[in-house]
Design a protein around this motif. Structure first.
Motif, PDB file in Angstrom:
ATOM      1  N   LEU A  87      12.725 -16.219 -17.303  1.00  0.00           N
ATOM      2  CA  LEU A  87      11.399 -15.985 -16.751  1.00  0.00           C
ATOM      3  C   LEU A  87      11.100 -17.004 -15.663  1.00  0.00           C
ATOM      4  O   LEU A  87      10.655 -16.661 -14.555  1.00  0.00           O
ATOM      5  CB  LEU A  87      10.384 -16.107 -17.893  1.00  0.00           C
ATOM      6  CG  LEU A  87       8.949 -15.715 -17.592  1.00  0.00           C
ATOM      7  CD1 LEU A  87       8.903 -14.233 -17.299  1.00  0.00           C
ATOM      8  CD2 LEU A  87       8.063 -16.030 -18.792  1.00  0.00           C
ATOM      9  N   MET A  88      11.401 -18.269 -15.950  1.00  0.00           N
ATOM     10  CA  MET A  88      11.133 -19.328 -14.972  1.00  0.00           C
ATOM     11  C   MET A  88      11.951 -19.141 -13.707  1.00  0.00           C
ATOM     12  O   MET A  88      11.451 -19.313 -12.597  1.00  0.00           O
ATOM     13  CB  MET A  88      11.429 -20.698 -15.588  1.00  0.00           C
ATOM     14  CG  MET A  88      10.209 -21.261 -16.259  1.00  0.00           C
ATOM     15  SD  MET A  88      10.464 -22.641 -17.378  1.00  0.00           S
ATOM     16  CE  MET A  88      11.988 -23.331 -17.063  1.00  0.00           C
ATOM     17  N   VAL A  89      13.225 -18.742 -13.899  1.00  0.00           N
ATOM     18  CA  VAL A  89      14.092 -18.534 -12.735  1.00  0.00           C
ATOM     19  C   VAL A  89      13.531 -17.415 -11.858  1.00  0.00           C
ATOM     20  O   VAL A  89      13.446 -17.549 -10.630  1.00  0.00           O
ATOM     21  CB  VAL A  89      15.529 -18.196 -13.190  1.00  0.00           C
ATOM     22  CG1 VAL A  89      16.374 -17.760 -12.009  1.00  0.00           C
ATOM     23  CG2 VAL A  89      16.158 -19.393 -13.857  1.00  0.00           C
ATOM     24  N   ASP A  90      13.099 -16.317 -12.499  1.00  0.00           N
ATOM     25  CA  ASP A  90      12.551 -15.191 -11.732  1.00  0.00           C
ATOM     26  C   ASP A  90      11.294 -15.583 -10.975  1.00  0.00           C
ATOM     27  O   ASP A  90      11.090 -15.185  -9.831  1.00  0.00           O
ATOM     28  CB  ASP A  90      12.244 -14.012 -12.668  1.00  0.00           C
ATOM     29  CG  ASP A  90      13.498 -13.207 -12.971  1.00  0.00           C
ATOM     30  OD1 ASP A  90      14.569 -13.622 -12.496  1.00  0.00           O
ATOM     31  OD2 ASP A  90      13.392 -12.185 -13.666  1.00  0.00           O
ATOM     32  N   VAL A  91      10.444 -16.375 -11.635  1.00  0.00           N
ATOM     33  CA  VAL A  91       9.222 -16.829 -10.974  1.00  0.00           C
ATOM     34  C   VAL A  91       9.585 -17.741  -9.804  1.00  0.00           C
ATOM     35  O   VAL A  91       9.021 -17.658  -8.708  1.00  0.00           O
ATOM     36  CB  VAL A  91       8.304 -17.558 -11.980  1.00  0.00           C
ATOM     37  CG1 VAL A  91       7.152 -18.243 -11.262  1.00  0.00           C
ATOM     38  CG2 VAL A  91       7.770 -16.581 -13.000  1.00  0.00           C
ATOM     39  N   LEU A  92      10.590 -18.565 -10.028  1.00  0.00           N
ATOM     40  CA  LEU A  92      11.046 -19.487  -8.986  1.00  0.00           C
ATOM     41  C   LEU A  92      11.519 -18.732  -7.742  1.00  0.00           C
ATOM     42  O   LEU A  92      11.236 -19.132  -6.613  1.00  0.00           O
ATOM     43  CB  LEU A  92      12.177 -20.358  -9.547  1.00  0.00           C
ATOM     44  CG  LEU A  92      12.514 -21.614  -8.751  1.00  0.00           C
ATOM     45  CD1 LEU A  92      11.342 -22.579  -8.805  1.00  0.00           C
ATOM     46  CD2 LEU A  92      13.763 -22.286  -9.301  1.00  0.00           C
ATOM     47  N   TYR A  93      12.238 -17.600  -7.957  1.00  0.00           N
ATOM     48  CA  TYR A  93      12.668 -16.802  -6.796  1.00  0.00           C
ATOM     49  C   TYR A  93      11.481 -16.404  -5.965  1.00  0.00           C
ATOM     50  O   TYR A  93      11.499 -16.493  -4.745  1.00  0.00           O
ATOM     51  CB  TYR A  93      13.302 -15.466  -7.230  1.00  0.00           C
ATOM     52  CG  TYR A  93      14.587 -15.549  -7.951  1.00  0.00           C
ATOM     53  CD1 TYR A  93      15.451 -16.609  -7.748  1.00  0.00           C
ATOM     54  CD2 TYR A  93      14.961 -14.541  -8.819  1.00  0.00           C
ATOM     55  CE1 TYR A  93      16.643 -16.663  -8.429  1.00  0.00           C
ATOM     56  CE2 TYR A  93      16.145 -14.580  -9.490  1.00  0.00           C
ATOM     57  CZ  TYR A  93      16.979 -15.650  -9.295  1.00  0.00           C
ATOM     58  OH  TYR A  93      18.150 -15.681  -9.969  1.00  0.00           O
ATOM     59  N   ALA A  94      10.450 -15.913  -6.679  1.00  0.00           N
ATOM     60  CA  ALA A  94       9.281 -15.407  -5.970  1.00  0.00           C
ATOM     61  C   ALA A  94       8.648 -16.519  -5.147  1.00  0.00           C
ATOM     62  O   ALA A  94       8.132 -16.292  -4.051  1.00  0.00           O
ATOM     63  CB  ALA A  94       8.277 -14.841  -6.961  1.00  0.00           C
ATOM     64  N   VAL A  95       8.712 -17.742  -5.658  1.00  0.00           N
ATOM     65  CA  VAL A  95       8.135 -18.872  -4.931  1.00  0.00           C
ATOM     66  C   VAL A  95       9.028 -19.244  -3.740  1.00  0.00           C
ATOM     67  O   VAL A  95       8.548 -19.475  -2.626  1.00  0.00           O
ATOM     68  CB  VAL A  95       7.976 -20.089  -5.872  1.00  0.00           C
ATOM     69  CG1 VAL A  95       7.448 -21.295  -5.115  1.00  0.00           C
ATOM     70  CG2 VAL A  95       7.033 -19.735  -7.016  1.00  0.00           C
ATOM     71  N   VAL A  96      10.354 -19.275  -3.991  1.00  0.00           N
ATOM     72  CA  VAL A  96      11.283 -19.700  -2.943  1.00  0.00           C
ATOM     73  C   VAL A  96      11.390 -18.657  -1.840  1.00  0.00           C
ATOM     74  O   VAL A  96      11.395 -18.977  -0.659  1.00  0.00           O
ATOM     75  CB  VAL A  96      12.690 -19.951  -3.549  1.00  0.00           C
ATOM     76  CG1 VAL A  96      13.707 -20.216  -2.460  1.00  0.00           C
ATOM     77  CG2 VAL A  96      12.638 -21.119  -4.498  1.00  0.00           C
ATOM     78  N   ASP A  97      11.476 -17.389  -2.237  1.00  0.00           N
ATOM     79  CA  ASP A  97      11.699 -16.334  -1.255  1.00  0.00           C
ATOM     80  C   ASP A  97      10.570 -15.315  -1.327  1.00  0.00           C
ATOM     81  O   ASP A  97      10.556 -14.437  -2.176  1.00  0.00           O
ATOM     82  CB  ASP A  97      13.043 -15.648  -1.550  1.00  0.00           C
ATOM     83  CG  ASP A  97      13.437 -14.704  -0.436  1.00  0.00           C
ATOM     84  OD1 ASP A  97      12.568 -14.393   0.398  1.00  0.00           O
ATOM     85  OD2 ASP A  97      14.596 -14.288  -0.409  1.00  0.00           O
TER      86      ASP A  97
END
Lengths: 274, 306
Positions: free
Chosen positions: B290-300
């Motif tokens: 979940l954190m990784v997916d949220v991180l993608y949204a923040v990064v890209d």
């Protein structure tokens, strides 16, 4: 065309050689092994590699080379059975789920989500906890773990195939859904299933060896690579060879599958090369 | 972005319930009387009856599941069959060790993997590139439990530089962390090499070079950051490997973490322990994903959920 591409790939050829060695060891173990892998010779326990025993002997004086060769046989059986279970259940589930869609598809997909929520070997460990410890249980557990992989893969393929004209054509001439799936859709997913199975055998072998190492898989005296390692680790200071060779066998087998998998993928689609 | 994050959060709820249900069902699927299994072979009939009542095994399955969820939410996993101590306490004592190991492993994987990949990509097809990629391929094929034993053999038995097993200071962490991080480092190295190669071929890099920037500036400032996006994806995908690798690494190094607890639990048929450790590891995996997916949204910001 694909073979020409493949032949140019030196790494792929190395993979092919490694796998041929693995397959011959597995298929012809009784012919190739110099000794009985279970024959105990207590007085020469932990003896280092030498002329009589090329890879040395384990703590009970059993010949390491013969045990490693028989280990290939066991790994081959594990890999094939696990993949058969995965294909046998995963492919039909994926095909039906992808072809019909709707509520069954939704339920199957959520179930797969849950199965994939267990990282790596954890699902296999959970299944062993339910089924009990042992070699047969491990084959079943590792097979079940590969079901979601096939189900996802085939579902995706079927989803993209079912809208194609040849499927519409088959339906127009009155073919039943079962016939369309079996005769028209599934044959088109065969290539992907075969490539996936090559990789899946490797992960099944690795997972079974890991379970063997944890003491949850094949039990002594089985000549299984993981359980051999688990046994040998207490003698790591006295007999490093007993720890080296079973692991080396696992590594070379998995390396063979990886190299071959890479090469097949490159040959089929040169743009994917990394 | 917020809509994406909320959707992603909502989607993980059924998965969490599914995982909890599987763990709940585990004891009930095992052949035999669940109360007897929980109590252990040696328990008296009285204890078994007590557990049957506590677990509410006579009630409908859904009610039982609701009770189970309620207990888990309060951190009540029952008592260990072996030690009779509350399972939650055992898990809490072991969890920090696993977190420490996994974090150190991830650190090794990212630092070694990214550096190796970049070194390879800067001079593609050179001898350096070939060596790095061959080592990566070998690292990828090495089972984690065997590479751990080989590291023990080399650095503890032969060279005597590092302790072989157990916990303690930083020295105890080195071999387990390298063992755990190695195969992930190999995957990251392969990914960052190909990602870097692709970025180095792009138009804006040609522009940067054309305007006379030093090669170091081109690589560090222009290429590196863009090459990292696919690498983050791989790191995310590898979290599962890392967590399950921790189970094996802990056994190799007698590291008192959750993985070791789980394996000991299965071997002793201590089901409350097994249930709790499986649940904790699986939940950790769901959360990390979940954190990784949220991180993608923040990064890209280009990522949308559909």
């Amino acid at each position: 065309m694909v073979w020409t591409q493949f032949r140019r790939n030196r790494a792929g050829l190395v993979g092919l050689v490694l796998l041929s060695a693995f397959l011959s060891a597995g298929l012809f173990a009784p012919v190739l092994a110099p000794y009985d892998p279970y024959e105990i010779e207590l007085e020469s326990g932990l003896k280092r590699p030498g002329p009589g025993h090329l890879l040395g002997q384990d703590e009970l004086g059993r010949d390491m080379l013969s045990r490693v060769i028989y280990g290939a046989r066991l790994s081959l059986v594990i890999g094939v059975i696990a993949v058969t279970i995965g294909v046998g259940i995963g492919v039909p589930v994926g095909a039906i789920s992808g072809y019909f869609g709707g509520l069954p598809d939704l339920l199957v997909q959520r179930l797969i989500d849950v199965m994939l929520a267990f990282p790596g070997i954890l699902l296999a460990i959970v299944l062993v906890a339910i089924l009990g410890v042992g070699l047969v249980q491990v084959m079943v557990a590792v097979g079940i773990v590969s079901i979601p992989v096939y189900a996802r893969l085939v579902r995706g393929q079927v989803l993209s195939l079912r809208g194609q004209e040849f499927v519409d054509a088959a339906r127009a001439v009155g073919a039943t859904s079962g016939r369309i799936i079996l005769r028209h859709v599934l044959p088109n997913t065969l290539a992907v299933i075969i490539v996936q199975s090559t990789l899946q055998i490797a992960s099944a072998i690795l997972a079974a060896a890991a379970l063997g190492f944890l003491g949850l898989g094949a039990q002594p005296p089985a000549a299984e690579w993981g359980s051999m390692l688990s046994n040998a680790r207490q003698y790591i200071r006295l007999a490093p060879h007993s720890v080296m060779f079973p692991g080396l066998a696992i590594m070379l087998t998995v390396l063979g599958f990886n190299l071959l998998g890479d090469a097949i993928r490159d040959a089929l689609d040169p743009r994917m090369r990394i | 972005m917020w809509a994406y994050i909320v959707k992603r959060l909502l989607l993980s709820i059924p998965v969490i319930f599914g995982v909890a249900f599987m763990v709940f069902a585990m004891v009930r699927i095992v052949p035999g009387d669940p109360a007897r299994i929980i109590a252990g072979e040696a328990a008296t009939q009285e204890i078994v009856e007590g557990i049957r009542k506590d677990m509410g095994l006579d009630r409908p399955l859904l009610r039982q599941f609701a009770t189970f969820i309620g207990n888990v939410m309060r951190g009540d996993f029952g008592r260990s069959v072996r030690s009779k101590a509350p399972v939650a306490g055992e898990v809490a004592a072991r969890l920090p060790n696993t977190i420490r190991l996994a974090t150190a492993g991830l650190f090794v994987a990212v630092v070694v993997g990214v550096s190796a990949g970049i070194i390879s990509a800067i001079r593609p097809y050179s001898w350096m590139d070939t060596v790095v990629m061959l080592v990566a391929l070998a690292g990828l094929s090495m089972p984690v439990f065997w590479s751990g034993l080989m590291l023990i053999l080399i650095f503890a038995v032969w060279l005597g530089w590092l302790p072989a097993v157990g916990t303690g200071g930083m020295a105890h962490l080195v071999l387990p962390a390298v063992t755990l991080g190695m195969s992930t480092a190999a995957i990251i190295a392969r990914m960052s090499r190909s990602s870097m190669l692709e970025v180095l071929r792009s138009d804006y890099i040609r522009t940067a070079r054309a305007k006379g920037l030093a090669e170091a500036a081109v690589v560090n400032r222009h290429a590196f950051r863009n090459a990292l996006i696919p690498v983050i994806t791989v790191v995310g995908l590898q979290m599962g490997t890392l967590l399950s690798g921790a189970v094996l690494t802990e056994t190799v190094f007698a590291w008192p973490g959750i993985g070791r607890l789980l394996v000991e639990g299965i071997l002793a048929r201590d089901y409350p322990i097994v249930q709790a450790s499986v649940l904790v590891v699986a939940m950790a995996f769901v959360m990390v994903n979940l954190m990784v997916d949220v991180l993608y949204a923040v990064v890209d910001p280009r990522i949308h959920y559909d």
